[in-house]
Enzyme design. Structure first.
Site, PDB file in Angstrom:
ATOM      1  N   ARG A  67       0.822  -0.812   0.291  1.00 48.20           N
ATOM      2  CA  ARG A  67       0.256   0.579   0.086  1.00 48.20           C
ATOM      3  C   ARG A  67       0.637   1.392   0.202  1.00 48.20           C
ATOM      4  NH1 ARG A  67      -3.211   2.693   4.591  1.00 48.20           N
ATOM      5  NH2 ARG A  67      -4.098   4.116   4.222  1.00 48.20           N
TER       6      ARG A  67
ATOM      7  N   HIS B 287       0.887   4.339  -3.125  1.00 51.68           N
ATOM      8  CA  HIS B 287       0.514   5.722  -2.453  1.00 51.68           C
ATOM      9  C   HIS B 287       1.236   6.727  -2.582  1.00 51.68           C
ATOM     10  CE1 HIS B 287      -3.658   5.133   0.075  1.00 51.68           C
ATOM     11  NE2 HIS B 287      -3.811   3.987  -0.952  1.00 51.68           N
TER      12      HIS B 287
ATOM     13  N   HIS C 155      -5.851  -6.381  -4.076  1.00 51.12           N
ATOM     14  CA  HIS C 155      -6.666  -6.633  -2.389  1.00 51.12           C
ATOM     15  C   HIS C 155      -6.709  -7.287  -2.096  1.00 51.12           C
ATOM     16  CE1 HIS C 155      -9.035  -1.936  -2.757  1.00 51.12           C
ATOM     17  NE2 HIS C 155      -7.474  -2.209  -1.750  1.00 51.12           N
TER      18      HIS C 155
ATOM     19  N   TRP D 168     -10.219  -8.993   2.756  1.00 55.88           N
ATOM     20  CA  TRP D 168     -10.381  -9.544   1.413  1.00 55.88           C
ATOM     21  C   TRP D 168     -10.926 -11.178   1.469  1.00 55.88           C
ATOM     22  CZ3 TRP D 168      -7.674  -5.052   2.166  1.00 55.88           C
ATOM     23  CH2 TRP D 168      -8.230  -4.101   1.679  1.00 55.88           C
TER      24      TRP D 168
HETATM   25 FE1  HIF Z   1      -6.349  -0.360  -2.124  1.00 58.52          FE
HETATM   26  N1  HIF Z   1      -7.007  -0.517  -0.475  1.00 58.52           N
HETATM   27  N2  HIF Z   1      -7.337   1.027  -2.647  1.00 58.52           N
HETATM   28  N3  HIF Z   1      -5.094  -0.696  -3.173  1.00 58.52           N
HETATM   29  N4  HIF Z   1      -4.943  -1.757  -0.528  1.00 58.52           N
HETATM   30  C1  HIF Z   1      -6.674  -0.074   1.494  1.00 58.52           C
HETATM   31  C2  HIF Z   1      -6.419  -1.664   1.550  1.00 58.52           C
HETATM   32  C3  HIF Z   1      -5.233  -1.763   0.844  1.00 58.52           C
HETATM   33  C4  HIF Z   1      -8.539   1.493  -2.185  1.00 58.52           C
HETATM   34  C5  HIF Z   1      -8.721   1.623  -1.078  1.00 58.52           C
HETATM   35  C6  HIF Z   1      -8.073   0.763   0.241  1.00 58.52           C
HETATM   36  C7  HIF Z   1      -4.704  -0.332  -4.256  1.00 58.52           C
HETATM   37  C8  HIF Z   1      -6.590  -0.011  -5.135  1.00 58.52           C
HETATM   38  C9  HIF Z   1      -7.457   0.617  -4.638  1.00 58.52           C
HETATM   39  C10 HIF Z   1      -3.996  -2.488  -0.519  1.00 58.52           C
HETATM   40  C11 HIF Z   1      -2.893  -2.343  -2.155  1.00 58.52           C
HETATM   41  C12 HIF Z   1      -4.272  -1.095  -3.512  1.00 58.52           C
HETATM   42  C13 HIF Z   1      -7.684  -0.411   2.092  1.00 58.52           C
HETATM   43  C14 HIF Z   1      -8.096  -0.342   4.008  1.00 58.52           C
HETATM   44  C15 HIF Z   1      -8.511   1.355   1.905  1.00 58.52           C
HETATM   45  C16 HIF Z   1      -9.750   1.953   1.720  1.00 58.52           C
HETATM   46  C17 HIF Z   1      -7.142   0.792   4.883  1.00 58.52           C
HETATM   47  C18 HIF Z   1      -6.559  -0.086   5.794  1.00 58.52           C
HETATM   48  O1  HIF Z   1      -7.522   0.551   6.207  1.00 58.52           O
HETATM   49  O2  HIF Z   1      -6.114  -0.341   6.389  1.00 58.52           O
HETATM   50  C19 HIF Z   1      -8.901   1.884  -3.487  1.00 58.52           C
HETATM   51  C20 HIF Z   1     -10.515   2.896  -3.509  1.00 58.52           C
HETATM   52  C21 HIF Z   1      -8.589   1.651  -4.335  1.00 58.52           C
HETATM   53  C22 HIF Z   1      -8.802   1.971  -5.820  1.00 58.52           C
HETATM   54  C23 HIF Z   1      -9.653   0.931  -6.028  1.00 58.52           C
HETATM   55  C24 HIF Z   1      -4.762  -1.073  -5.709  1.00 58.52           C
HETATM   56  C25 HIF Z   1      -5.126  -1.391  -6.223  1.00 58.52           C
HETATM   57  C26 HIF Z   1      -5.290  -3.008  -5.766  1.00 58.52           C
HETATM   58  C27 HIF Z   1      -3.174  -0.082  -6.613  1.00 58.52           C
HETATM   59  C28 HIF Z   1      -3.776  -1.876  -4.889  1.00 58.52           C
HETATM   60  O3  HIF Z   1      -1.976  -2.061  -4.874  1.00 58.52           O
HETATM   61  C29 HIF Z   1      -3.653  -3.004   0.476  1.00 58.52           C
HETATM   62  C30 HIF Z   1      -2.275  -4.385  -0.278  1.00 58.52           C
HETATM   63  C31 HIF Z   1      -4.038  -2.717   0.821  1.00 58.52           C
HETATM   64  C32 HIF Z   1      -3.894  -3.229   2.076  1.00 58.52           C
HETATM   65  C33 HIF Z   1      -3.066  -2.429   3.774  1.00 58.52           C
HETATM   66  C34 HIF Z   1      -2.514  -3.421   4.342  1.00 58.52           C
HETATM   67  O4  HIF Z   1      -2.858  -2.548   5.855  1.00 58.52           O
HETATM   68  O5  HIF Z   1      -3.337  -4.236   5.075  1.00 58.52           O
END
Ligand code: HIF
Length: 295
Positions: free
Chosen positions: A47, A51, A174, A190
């Site tokens: 993440r 970001h 995810h 997920w």
């Molecule tokens: Fe995420 N994402 N992401 N994301 N994400 C979260 C957590 C992770 C979006 C929202 C969230 C991508 C796209 C999007 C990861 C990887 C990627 C969380 C929760 C939210 C809300 C954060 C928390 O509470 O800790 C949205 C709206 C996206 C566009 C649709 C990417 C494609 C999936 C680009 C991507 O690689 C990962 C890994 C996590 C888990 C982080 C963790 O701490 O476990």
């Protein structure tokens, strides 16, 4: 001797082997999570890499992984980046050991190491990002809002230069990690294997019945059967939008296709905003997993 002294004074350009060493150090640190979440820092580091990269705007050429601007306020305090101090602090330990690496290279390399070590596809990567300054920070609002729909997803990812197929391939990440109520407000993982990279995200999306969670938190879905898994509104849209659905179904049915397309899209994401002449290699490298190096 004088020769040794002068050699020591020469600042050598780090080689692929030097970056493999950084990769290895990161890989070991990801595993030192013990009580943290599901026992790995891998997901939060993925993440962080995303970001750091996903702020890119192709029209102005600003944002992206080049300057590692999340080190600075207010970007570090943007709500979308809640919780990423965990990843940044972990990477600080690595930076102390390899002070020559830029933060942008370090964070993106960490994302690569995390995905590969969690059994994901190889992600081609090369160094060349430079550290920017506080005035390079990007405005709030460039990262996606999980409460929104297909139009918003397209607005955000088209701005970075991605198409529908790449968007859907990326969102399969995810499969990893979880939401934290004290970070995003959402809660839960997920998939049943949040520290292994699989195409389970798409499989579950189509195989399970998803219902709105009844709670005081933000709107999210839960699987009807166990109530332990979650989907964000932006994830669920992949079953509703005709174009997104076509790709999501293909990835549910074919893990190899997903791995191939994810690798290409994630490698592209990590290079957003980096002028090509900055890269030290004309082609990205494939770094080895810890497991492969044992052989
Ligand atoms: Fe995420 N994402 N992401 N994301 N994400 C979260 C957590 C992770 C979006 C929202 C969230 C991508 C796209 C999007 C990861 C990887 C990627 C969380 C929760 C939210 C809300 C954060 C928390 O509470 O800790 C949205 C709206 C996206 C566009 C649709 C990417 C494609 C999936 C680009 C991507 O690689 C990962 C890994 C996590 C888990 C982080 C963790 O701490 O476990």
């Amino acid at each position: 001797s004088a020769i040794q002294a002068s050699k020591a004074a020469v600042k050598l350009t780090p080689t692929k082997e030097d970056y493999q060493k950084v990769y290895n150090t990161i890989a070991h640190i990801l595993d030192e999570a013990e009580e943290y979440d599901d026992g790995s820092f891998g997901p939060v580091v993925v993440r962080l890499a995303w970001h750091a990269s996903g702020t890119y705007d192709k029209t102005t050429g600003t944002g992206g992984s080049n300057y590692a601007t999340m080190r600075f306020e207010p970007e570090s305090l943007h709500a979308a980046n809640n919780g990423l101090h965990v990843g940044r602090e972990l990477m600080e330990k690595v930076k102390q050991q390899y002070p020559w690496i830029s933060y942008g290279d370090l964070w993106t390399l960490a994302g690569v190491a995390a995905i590969q070590e969690m059994a994901g596809p190889k992600i081609p990567w090369r160094p060349g990002r430079i550290d920017g300054v506080a005035s390079n920070v990007t405005p709030d609002g460039r990262l996606p809002d999980a409460t929104q729909g297909a139009q918003h997803i397209r607005d955000i990812f088209y701005r970075m230069g991605f198409n529908d197929q790449e968007i859907v391939a990326l969102i399969g990440a995810h499969a990893l990690g979880r939401c934290h109520s004290d970070r995003s407000g959402f809660e839960g993982p997920w998939t049943f294997s949040p520290t292994t990279f699989t195409n389970d995200f798409y499989k579950l999306l189509f195989e399970e019945k998803w219902v709105w969670k009844k709670w005081s938190g933000p709107k999210q879905l839960q699987d009807k059967k166990t109530g332990t898994l979650m989907m964000l509104p932006t994830d669920y849209v992949l079953t509703q939008d005709k174009s997104f659905k076509k790709y999501a179904k293909a990835y549910a049915d074919d893990q190899d296709l997903f791995f191939k397309d994810f690798s290409a899209a994630f490698a592209k994401l990590l290079e957003l905003g980096v002028p090509s002449q900055q890269f030290v290699a004309s082609e990205p490298w494939i770094l080895q997993t810890l497991e492969e190096q044992k052989a």
